[in-house]
Design an enzyme around this catalytic site. Structure first.
Site, PDB file in Angstrom:
ATOM      1  N   ASP A  15       0.865  -1.185   0.000  1.00  0.00           N
ATOM      2  CA  ASP A  15       0.000   0.000   0.000  1.00  0.00           C
ATOM      3  C   ASP A  15       0.897   1.230   0.000  1.00  0.00           C
ATOM      4  O   ASP A  15       2.102   1.146   0.272  1.00  0.00           O
ATOM      5  CB  ASP A  15      -0.890  -0.014   1.262  1.00  0.00           C
ATOM      6  CG  ASP A  15      -1.739   1.237   1.371  1.00  0.00           C
ATOM      7  OD1 ASP A  15      -2.393   1.604   0.370  1.00  0.00           O
ATOM      8  OD2 ASP A  15      -1.749   1.875   2.434  1.00  0.00           O
ATOM      9  N   SER A  16       0.265   2.378  -0.245  1.00  0.00           N
ATOM     10  CA  SER A  16       0.993   3.644  -0.206  1.00  0.00           C
ATOM     11  C   SER A  16       1.524   3.943   1.199  1.00  0.00           C
ATOM     12  O   SER A  16       2.445   4.742   1.345  1.00  0.00           O
ATOM     13  CB  SER A  16       0.055   4.768  -0.636  1.00  0.00           C
ATOM     14  OG  SER A  16      -1.116   4.748   0.151  1.00  0.00           O
ATOM     15  N   CYS A  78      -3.827  -1.056  -1.986  1.00  0.00           N
ATOM     16  CA  CYS A  78      -4.158   0.363  -2.151  1.00  0.00           C
ATOM     17  C   CYS A  78      -5.191   0.509  -3.274  1.00  0.00           C
ATOM     18  O   CYS A  78      -4.968   0.056  -4.391  1.00  0.00           O
ATOM     19  CB  CYS A  78      -2.874   1.105  -2.518  1.00  0.00           C
ATOM     20  SG  CYS A  78      -3.109   2.859  -2.755  1.00  0.00           S
ATOM     21  N   GLU A 160      -6.160   9.144   9.899  1.00  0.00           N
ATOM     22  CA  GLU A 160      -4.782   9.063  10.407  1.00  0.00           C
ATOM     23  C   GLU A 160      -4.614   9.851  11.703  1.00  0.00           C
ATOM     24  O   GLU A 160      -3.766   9.528  12.524  1.00  0.00           O
ATOM     25  CB  GLU A 160      -3.780   9.512   9.334  1.00  0.00           C
ATOM     26  CG  GLU A 160      -3.767   8.482   8.218  1.00  0.00           C
ATOM     27  CD  GLU A 160      -2.623   8.609   7.236  1.00  0.00           C
ATOM     28  OE1 GLU A 160      -1.792   9.519   7.383  1.00  0.00           O
ATOM     29  OE2 GLU A 160      -2.585   7.787   6.299  1.00  0.00           O
ATOM     30  N   CYS A 192     -11.368   2.914  -0.429  1.00  0.00           N
ATOM     31  CA  CYS A 192     -10.098   3.455   0.069  1.00  0.00           C
ATOM     32  C   CYS A 192      -9.759   2.696   1.353  1.00  0.00           C
ATOM     33  O   CYS A 192     -10.659   2.363   2.142  1.00  0.00           O
ATOM     34  CB  CYS A 192     -10.255   4.948   0.369  1.00  0.00           C
ATOM     35  SG  CYS A 192      -8.823   5.674   1.189  1.00  0.00           S
ATOM     36  N   HIS A 194      -8.607   3.556   4.076  1.00  0.00           N
ATOM     37  CA  HIS A 194      -8.879   4.201   5.372  1.00  0.00           C
ATOM     38  C   HIS A 194     -10.359   4.190   5.767  1.00  0.00           C
ATOM     39  O   HIS A 194     -10.683   4.362   6.930  1.00  0.00           O
ATOM     40  CB  HIS A 194      -8.411   5.656   5.335  1.00  0.00           C
ATOM     41  CG  HIS A 194      -6.918   5.818   5.314  1.00  0.00           C
ATOM     42  ND1 HIS A 194      -6.128   5.219   4.364  1.00  0.00           N
ATOM     43  CD2 HIS A 194      -6.084   6.523   6.129  1.00  0.00           C
ATOM     44  CE1 HIS A 194      -4.856   5.548   4.591  1.00  0.00           C
ATOM     45  NE2 HIS A 194      -4.811   6.332   5.653  1.00  0.00           N
TER      46      HIS A 194
HETATM   47  N1  DGL Z   1      -4.184   3.736   0.350  1.00  0.00           N
HETATM   48  C1  DGL Z   1      -4.864   4.783  -0.375  1.00  0.00           C
HETATM   49  C2  DGL Z   1      -6.090   4.199  -1.087  1.00  0.00           C
HETATM   50  O1  DGL Z   1      -6.618   3.184  -0.710  1.00  0.00           O
HETATM   51  C3  DGL Z   1      -5.254   5.940   0.539  1.00  0.00           C
HETATM   52  C4  DGL Z   1      -4.083   6.755   1.028  1.00  0.00           C
HETATM   53  C5  DGL Z   1      -3.347   7.468  -0.087  1.00  0.00           C
HETATM   54  O2  DGL Z   1      -3.894   8.431  -0.669  1.00  0.00           O
HETATM   55  O3  DGL Z   1      -2.255   7.051  -0.385  1.00  0.00           O
HETATM   56  O4  DGL Z   1      -6.528   4.757  -2.053  1.00  0.00           O
END
Ligand code: DGL
Length: 276
Positions: A15-16, A78, A160, A192, A194
């Site tokens: 993931d990012s 992600c 976050e 997403c 989060h």
């Molecule tokens: N992990 C990203 C997503 O699911 C969210 C956080 C980001 O913008 O990197 O799209």
């Protein structure tokens, strides 16, 4: 039954940043006996406001890293990567199967919706790509299907900061979801990493709506793919107290442990710092 030597290899998840730990949480729920490698590109997070070109470059590097660790499956945890760079991930993964967030959640949304009015929320990059919209339309075949999409960029920093229960978060969420409420969507895809942490609030605002957790449905797909390939790790005899996860990050955020625990629901090991 014939055994496959790949069974013991780990599942690679990337993931990012730390958000993908919400996906890992679902993976260990459905596949507790597996070994995992989790890579969070914490030095370059967020991806959600970046251009597709740069996300594609980052996704290639993350995939190469997981491939170098000899994983049996790559999970693009992600949603932004899944939306704009799935072809890149698949190319770099070679013959290792890849699971994205898009197809499993899209199929689940179509199964759950009774009125064919589906909402999608995600980062700007995910929503602009129309990846969910296109997948749902492709899978549906229903001409009357309506998909309503909305980027919700403030949700990532809100989660976050652990502000899920803050009164201002409810106001922001109502503002984001107003059009979906007016459109009477009966199913909402949390597109997403989060957003599952906001499930309680979103359900409060839209009590009749079925929420689709993309990580949960991707995990069910992972279970199916590994079972079909006879690559499931054997059940361990002893009680699994803690999932077996090796964490890698590209930067060590000061509050990594707190944030990781918030997403995962269990205490994580200290991550190893790497550069891609
Ligand atoms: N992990 C990203 C997503 O699911 C969210 C956080 C980001 O913008 O990197 O799209």
């Amino acid at each position: 039954m014939e055994k496959n030597h790949n069974n013991i290899l780990p599942i690679g998840v990337f993931d990012s940043g730390i958000g993908g730990l919400s996906v890992l949480k679902q993976l260990v729920r459905f596949l507790p006996q597996e070994n995992y490698i989790y890579l969070g590109d914490t030095a370059r997070v967020p991806y959600g406001n970046k251009s597709p070109e740069i996300v594609r470059q980052y996704a290639a590097e993350c995939t190469d890293f997981l491939v170098s660790k000899q994983v049996k499956l790559v999970i693009a945890a992600c949603n932004t990567v899944s939306s704009v760079a799935l072809d890149v991930v698949s190319n770099h993964a070679g013959n290792i199967p890849v699971i994205s967030m898009i197809e499993p959640a899209s199929s689940a949304a179509l199964r759950e919706s009774s009125n064919a009015r589906i909402g999608i929320i995600g980062t700007r990059a995910t929503i602009s790509s129309k990846a969910y919209e296109n997948e749902i339309t492709k899978l549906s075949g229903n001409k009357n299907l309506k998909v309503f999409s909305k980027p919700c960029p403030l949700f990532v920093p809100i989660v976050e900061e652990g502000m899920m229960k803050h009164p201002s978060t409810k106001l922001i969420a109502i503002d984001y979801l107003r059009d979906m409420i007016d459109a009477h969507v009966d199913t909402l895809v949390l597109g997403c990493t989060h957003y599952p942490l906001l499930s309680q609030l979103l359900q409060e605002i839209m009590p009749e709506v079925t929420l689709i957790d993309s990580g949960e449905h991707a995990s069910v797909t992972a279970l199916r793919i590994l079972a079909e390939a006879r690559q499931l790790q054997e059940q361990r005899k002893e009680f699994i107290e803690k999932p077996n996860v090796k964490f890698y990050v590209t930067d060590l955020p000061v509050n990594f442990a707190e944030q990781a625990n918030m997403f995962l629901g269990f205490e994580s090991e200290k991550p190893e710092l790497i550069s891609l």
